[in-house]
Design an enzyme around this catalytic site. Structure first.
Site, mmCIF file in Angstrom:
data_model
loop_
_atom_site.group_PDB
_atom_site.id
_atom_site.type_symbol
_atom_site.label_atom_id
_atom_site.label_comp_id
_atom_site.label_asym_id
_atom_site.label_seq_id
_atom_site.Cartn_x
_atom_site.Cartn_y
_atom_site.Cartn_z
ATOM 1 N N SER A 1 36.699 32.159 41.001
ATOM 2 C CA SER A 1 35.996 33.318 40.464
ATOM 3 C C SER A 1 36.978 34.228 39.739
ATOM 4 O O SER A 1 38.164 34.259 40.069
ATOM 5 C CB SER A 1 35.301 34.091 41.598
ATOM 6 O OG SER A 1 34.527 35.153 41.082
ATOM 7 N N ASP A 2 36.470 34.955 38.772
ATOM 8 C CA ASP A 2 37.294 35.928 38.076
ATOM 9 C C ASP A 2 36.411 37.048 37.550
ATOM 10 O O ASP A 2 35.229 36.832 37.244
ATOM 11 C CB ASP A 2 38.054 35.294 36.905
ATOM 12 C CG ASP A 2 39.187 36.191 36.443
ATOM 13 O OD1 ASP A 2 40.215 36.225 37.145
ATOM 14 O OD2 ASP A 2 39.021 36.869 35.423
ATOM 15 N N GLN A 3 36.989 38.236 37.466
ATOM 16 C CA GLN A 3 36.263 39.391 36.952
ATOM 17 C C GLN A 3 37.083 40.075 35.872
ATOM 18 O O GLN A 3 38.290 40.268 36.037
ATOM 19 C CB GLN A 3 35.984 40.389 38.070
ATOM 20 C CG GLN A 3 35.204 41.609 37.595
ATOM 21 C CD GLN A 3 34.963 42.579 38.723
ATOM 22 O OE1 GLN A 3 35.861 43.309 39.112
ATOM 23 N NE2 GLN A 3 33.760 42.562 39.253
#
Length: 196
Positions: free
Chosen positions: A72-74
């Site tokens: 995941s990445d934001q």
């Protein structure tokens, strides 16, 4: 057929993602993906988040082919410009000043991969956050109180940072903290896991 579920691995060193994934009450391991998070030239924030989520999942899935791996990445998106983790008080101050009275879109991507079955799918959750008009004194008090230097956009909505905001718009509320659990659950079911 073996009834033992595959190992579940979170390809992240983020304590926020780890805490969110614990909500699902599934046993999981944590492994650092060792991925370079440098944006490509002119890479839009959503594309950056998607690319990094895939890269993180792939880095760990390539080592553990039968495991179900979550990457995941934001990336905070202010008018199409990616805003990363500030790292310092000065950069956090500048970020909050630039977002004062404006809307920021937090692009949070999640990828689930399982090499042994050929499964890999990535989804994006966009959360629009409207910041109040902030004074320098409010920014300083907040940063001293919470020191959110490891958070994209310099504010923790799950804590005191909520006081900086006018509104949050999302169909997957945990996406703002760093892992969109509604989308993650859907992908884990598609990958063959049974959720409680």
């Amino acid at each position: 057929m073996d009834a033992t579920p595959p190992a579940l691995i979170l390809a992240s060193t983020s304590r926020y993602r780890r805490e969110l994934l614990q909500r699902l009450r599934l046993p999981f391991e944590v492994q650092s993906p060792h991925v370079d998070e440098t944006p490509l030239a002119h890479e839009p924030p959503a594309a950056l988040a998607l690319r990094l989520a895939r890269a993180k999942a792939a880095a760990v899935a390539d080592q553990r082919a039968d495991a179900v791996v979550i990457g995941s990445d934001q990336v905070a998106d202010l008018d199409g410009v990616p805003i990363g983790k500030p790292g310092t008080h000065e950069r956090a101050t500048a970020q909050l000043r630039s977002m004062s009275g404006r809307s920021v879109v937090f692009q949070t991507a999640v990828c689930v991969a399982r090499r042994s079955t050929g499964f890999e799918r990535t989804l994006l959750a966009a959360v629009t956050v409207r910041f109040r008009t902030l004074t320098d004194a409010e920014i300083e008090r907040y940063l001293v109180a919470e020191a959110p230097y490891d958070c994209a956009g310099s504010a923790k909505s799950e804590a005191l940072g909520i006081a900086l905001l006018d509104a949050i718009e999302s169909d997957d509320p945990t996406a703002l903290v760093g892992l969109p659990l509604i989308r993650t659950c859907a992908l884990l079911r598609e990958a063959g896991l049974t959720l409680p």
